[in-house]
Design an enzyme around this catalytic site. Structure first.
Site, mmCIF file in Angstrom:
data_model
loop_
_atom_site.group_PDB
_atom_site.id
_atom_site.type_symbol
_atom_site.label_atom_id
_atom_site.label_comp_id
_atom_site.label_asym_id
_atom_site.label_seq_id
_atom_site.Cartn_x
_atom_site.Cartn_y
_atom_site.Cartn_z
ATOM 1 C CG ASN A 147 16.365 -7.622 23.167
ATOM 2 O OD1 ASN A 147 16.043 -7.710 24.342
ATOM 3 N ND2 ASN A 147 15.494 -7.564 22.188
ATOM 4 C CE LYS A 170 18.002 -12.890 36.115
ATOM 5 N NZ LYS A 170 19.075 -12.948 35.078
ATOM 6 N N GLY A 222 11.652 -12.342 27.507
ATOM 7 C CA GLY A 222 12.746 -13.266 27.202
ATOM 8 C C GLY A 222 12.270 -14.325 26.242
ATOM 9 N N GLY A 227 9.616 -18.306 29.351
ATOM 10 C CA GLY A 227 8.325 -17.674 29.652
ATOM 11 C C GLY A 227 7.249 -18.703 29.955
ATOM 12 C CD GLU A 244 5.110 -8.466 25.360
ATOM 13 O OE1 GLU A 244 5.329 -9.015 24.258
ATOM 14 O OE2 GLU A 244 4.010 -7.975 25.661
ATOM 15 C CB CYS A 278 11.056 -9.403 20.525
ATOM 16 S SG CYS A 278 10.781 -7.908 21.446
ATOM 17 C CD GLU A 456 6.372 -5.348 28.844
ATOM 18 O OE1 GLU A 456 6.902 -5.138 29.937
ATOM 19 O OE2 GLU A 456 6.970 -5.841 27.886
HETATM 20 P P1 ADP Z 1 17.608 -15.496 26.052
HETATM 21 O O1 ADP Z 1 17.698 -16.785 25.303
HETATM 22 O O2 ADP Z 1 17.242 -14.348 25.223
HETATM 23 O O3 ADP Z 1 18.757 -15.234 26.969
HETATM 24 P P2 ADP Z 1 16.100 -16.253 28.376
HETATM 25 O O4 ADP Z 1 14.632 -16.479 28.496
HETATM 26 O O5 ADP Z 1 17.018 -17.383 28.669
HETATM 27 O O6 ADP Z 1 16.303 -15.663 26.941
HETATM 28 O O7 ADP Z 1 16.546 -15.042 29.300
HETATM 29 C C1 ADP Z 1 15.740 -13.916 29.580
HETATM 30 C C2 ADP Z 1 15.846 -13.614 31.058
HETATM 31 O O8 ADP Z 1 15.296 -14.714 31.767
HETATM 32 C C3 ADP Z 1 17.266 -13.427 31.576
HETATM 33 O O9 ADP Z 1 17.300 -12.439 32.578
HETATM 34 C C4 ADP Z 1 17.586 -14.794 32.165
HETATM 35 O O10 ADP Z 1 18.556 -14.745 33.181
HETATM 36 C C5 ADP Z 1 16.249 -15.162 32.734
HETATM 37 N N1 ADP Z 1 16.065 -16.609 32.953
HETATM 38 C C6 ADP Z 1 16.655 -17.650 32.347
HETATM 39 N N2 ADP Z 1 16.216 -18.824 32.843
HETATM 40 C C7 ADP Z 1 15.299 -18.513 33.788
HETATM 41 C C8 ADP Z 1 14.456 -19.269 34.673
HETATM 42 N N3 ADP Z 1 14.468 -20.590 34.675
HETATM 43 N N4 ADP Z 1 13.640 -18.607 35.506
HETATM 44 C C9 ADP Z 1 13.593 -17.271 35.506
HETATM 45 N N5 ADP Z 1 14.355 -16.492 34.702
HETATM 46 C C10 ADP Z 1 15.197 -17.099 33.856
#
Ligand code: ADP
Length: 475
Positions: A147, A170, A222, A227, A244, A278, A456
């Site tokens: 976002n 990432k 995320g 999280g 967050e 958020c 942050e």
């Molecule tokens: P959203 O539903 O907003 O996409 P996510 O938590 O799935 O929220 O995504 C936020 C970030 O976390 C993205 O960069 C996504 O690729 C990453 N992500 C998703 N799954 C995992 C995981 N199992 N471990 C670490 N990072 C992840």
């Protein structure tokens, strides 16, 4: 094909993310190489190898590089804002504003690199002094959401680099272009190889690989589910963590609020950036004395919002960022109706001149605190209005949430504003302002289910991106 940046080299792969514009699915923003778990291991190893050299640089060298990156971002804000609007879907004005903020963040942390963060005290013992200094945490992993495609990577990477850490970023799969641009700018600003690494692709593959490869700290923004899973994994591995995870932010409208100001706060907080912040005010808690007038005026303003292509000059609300998010929003609209809330306007997906994920902002009234639309973070242009008997009831409703990121109040009373500031269970409180929209030079973060770990941004960022050393010096 846009590549990953690993140890100063742009590295491709056989697989690509095709990045499409949610305002126009015919518009391909670019193809981005997806990384493997092995690429992630290489990136973390490169960051580890680069750490001794980077932490030994002078604060002047670090400040100069961050300042140069900030200057380039600011100089290119129109171009980078257009790119960001194309990949994420927020309006051009919002996107240019976000890019400018990213530039300012780098400027701020260029200054932070130079400012003193240590302390020097007399010991309680005679002939002894105590020096408290801050050292880099080490290799920092950054996992970011879609976002805020450039601001969130910037507000994590800038303090990490300023305080002498090396970085593996990432970013979210949906928005690789802004992070790629940031990596390119940082590399050309003079970062040594391996200090900043960009690894693109699936979080489910690359997240676990990042933790296994041996990072020292993880900053994640995320969803709550991801999280919480990361928190358990980091605790087991002893990785310092900052999370967050969103919010379900209340805007409390007291009986004495200025009507137009309160409606403006609600429109901005609930619907701007397509509700995909958020800090969005998705719960509008309105006291009985102003309820009818507020709801009538808000419905009129909501229905008049212009949804359109993010780059069109008269667009107020851009498309939803993805097909998955649009489908989730539509499910919540149906669930709100099924649970008995009154849909006053909007909610439908829209077909416009270009194929995209458009949705008319949805306003529900007559909501109860138990309904899903009042409890769960939707992350779309859907707002729930709840009626409160009076201020105390409204405050109780505002705090009746597992989240605690931002909370707002509209009132002309200093006493109410002060009471709310002291009793709102949130990390950030806004008075007569939208809940969303925050400054870059002050701490950002929440409590309860919204956040974990140090704040942050601003001067508080030093807490996460450094570790404290206490030295006792005998004279
Ligand atoms: P959203 O539903 O907003 O996409 P996510 O938590 O799935 O929220 O995504 C936020 C970030 O976390 C993205 O960069 C996504 O690729 C990453 N992500 C998703 N799954 C995992 C995981 N199992 N471990 C670490 N990072 C992840």
């Amino acid at each position: 094909m846009f590549c990953n940046l690993i140890d100063g080299q742009w590295r491709g792969s056989g697989h690509a993310i095709v990045n499409r514009n949610p305002s126009d699915l015919h518009d391909v923003v670019g193809e981005f190489a997806t990384a493997s778990a092995g690429d992630m291991r290489d990136a973390v190893a490169a960051a580890r190898a680069a750490l001794p050299g980077w932490r030994a640089t002078t604060v002047q060298q670090r400040a100069d590089i961050l300042d140069a990156a900030g200057s380039e971002i600011l100089a290119r804000k129109q171009e980078l804002g257009t790119l960001l609007a194309r990949e994420e879907g927020k309006t051009l004005a919002e996107a240019v504003g976000e890019v400018a903020r990213a530039g300012q963040i780098f400027k701020f942390f260029a200054g932070e690199a130079l400012r003193g963060h240590g302390e020097w005290l007399d010991s309680v013992r005679p002939g002894v002094e105590v020096a408290i200094s801050r050292e880099p945490v080490g290799v920092v992993g950054l996992i970011t959401p879609w976002n805020f495609p450039i601001a969130i990577p910037a507000w994590k990477a800038a303090p990490a680099l300023a305080f002498g850490n090396t970085v593996v970023l990432k970013p979210a799969e949906l928005v690789p272009a802004s992070s790629w641009a940031l990596a390119d700018i940082l590399q050309r600003a003079g970062l040594p190889d391996g200090v900043f690494n960009l690894v693109l692709g699936s979080g489910r593959v690359l997240g676990p690989a990042m933790l296994e490869a041996g990072i020292d700290a993880l900053s994640f923004t995320g969803s709550q589910a991801t999280g919480q899973a990361l928190a358990a994994d980091c605790a087991a591995r002893g990785i310092k963590l900052q999370l967050e995870m969103g919010g379900k932010n209340p805007l409390l409208v007291a009986d004495d609020a200025r009507l137009e100001q309160a409606v403006e706060c609600a429109i901005n907080g609930a619907f701007y950036s397509t509700g995909q912040r958020c800090t969005a005010s998705s719960r509008l808690i309105v006291c009985a004395g102003i309820y009818d007038a507020f709801v009538a005026r808000l419905a009129e303003r909501t229905a008049a919002l212009r949804v359109g292509h993010a780059l069109a000059p008269d667009t107020q609300i851009g498309p939803v960022a993805s097909e998955v998010q649009l489908a989730a929003n539509l499910r919540y609209v149906a669930q709100g109706q099924a649970e008995g809330a009154s849909l006053l306007c909007g909610g439908d997906a829209l077909q416009l001149a270009t194929p995209g994920y458009y949705q008319q902002p949805a306003l529900f009234a007559g909501c109860t605190a138990q309904m899903a639309i009042s409890r769960e973070e939707i992350f779309g242009p859907v707002a729930a209005v709840l009626r409160a008997d009076g201020y105390e009831h409204a405050l109780a409703l505002a705090n009746d949430t597992p989240y605690g990121l931002a909370a707002g109040i509209c009132t002309q009373s200093l006493a109410l504003a002060t009471h709310f500031r002291r009793h709102a269970e949130a990390g950030m409180v806004m008075v007569n302002l939208p809940t969303a929209g925050v400054d870059y030079h002050v701490p950002f973060g929440g409590r309860k289910g919204s956040s974990l770990g140090p704040r942050e941004q601003g001067r508080h960022a030093v807490e996460f991106y450094t570790t404290v050393k206490t030295a006792y010096l005998g004279l």
